[in-house]
Design an enzyme around this catalytic site. Structure first.
Site, mmCIF file in Angstrom:
data_model
loop_
_atom_site.group_PDB
_atom_site.id
_atom_site.type_symbol
_atom_site.label_atom_id
_atom_site.label_comp_id
_atom_site.label_asym_id
_atom_site.label_seq_id
_atom_site.Cartn_x
_atom_site.Cartn_y
_atom_site.Cartn_z
ATOM 1 N N ASN A 8 0.869 -1.181 0.053
ATOM 2 C CA ASN A 8 -0.032 -0.020 0.041
ATOM 3 C C ASN A 8 0.840 1.306 -0.032
ATOM 4 O O ASN A 8 1.634 1.284 1.008
ATOM 5 C CB ASN A 8 -1.014 -0.040 1.259
ATOM 6 N N LYS A 10 0.456 4.031 0.445
ATOM 7 C CA LYS A 10 0.236 5.225 1.523
ATOM 8 C C LYS A 10 0.818 4.903 2.769
ATOM 9 O O LYS A 10 0.743 5.762 3.764
ATOM 10 C CB LYS A 10 -1.150 5.464 1.693
ATOM 11 N N CYS A 11 1.357 3.599 2.912
ATOM 12 C CA CYS A 11 1.647 3.051 4.190
ATOM 13 C C CYS A 11 3.202 3.446 4.295
ATOM 14 O O CYS A 11 3.830 2.786 3.613
ATOM 15 C CB CYS A 11 1.202 1.678 4.454
ATOM 16 N N GLY A 12 3.783 3.996 5.384
ATOM 17 C CA GLY A 12 5.215 4.173 5.724
ATOM 18 C C GLY A 12 5.809 2.943 5.872
ATOM 19 O O GLY A 12 6.998 2.931 5.072
ATOM 20 N N ARG A 15 6.206 1.148 2.503
ATOM 21 C CA ARG A 15 7.223 1.872 1.326
ATOM 22 C C ARG A 15 8.557 1.545 2.025
ATOM 23 O O ARG A 15 9.422 1.284 1.113
ATOM 24 C CB ARG A 15 6.937 3.359 1.470
#
Length: 114
Positions: A8, A10-12, A15
């Protein structure tokens, strides 16, 4: 080595895990944005089995209505069906290699299967 990450953007943590994988030249990486391309119930079941965790342990609570729906206390089949119907309930990132599967929270858990 082949690796697949259910990611995802948007997920730190997702990433950071992806960055670890991308920085390894020996990895043939497949990135699946699971909110756009959700895994099947069978694939989810296999991922959790290979990770050695129950589907309830792969359930995302933060930012979801999982607790209100009673999912943390539900049986595995109910949790899997809910995840397939609403992939935001899948905690991430999941990474699969020939050495196994990990729910990479924290991101360094990915190193166990590389």
């Amino acid at each position: 080595m082949k690796a697949t990450i259910w990611h995802n953007p948007k997920c730190g943590t997702s990433r950071k895990t992806l960055a670890i994988l991308e920085n390894l030249s020996s990895i043939e990486l497949t990135v699946v944005e699971y909110l756009k391309e959700p895994p099947s119930r069978e694939k989810l079941e296999q991922l959790y089995k290979d990770a050695g965790i129950a589907p309830q342990e792969g359930l995302r609570l933060r930012g979801t209505d999982a607790e209100e729906r009673g999912l943390p206390d539900a049986d595995a089949a109910t949790v899997l069906e809910a995840m397939v119907a609403d992939p935001i309930l899948i905690n991430r990132p999941l990474v699969e290699t020939g050495k196994g599967v990990r729910l990479c929270r924290p991101q360094d858990a990915v190193l166990e299967i590389l």
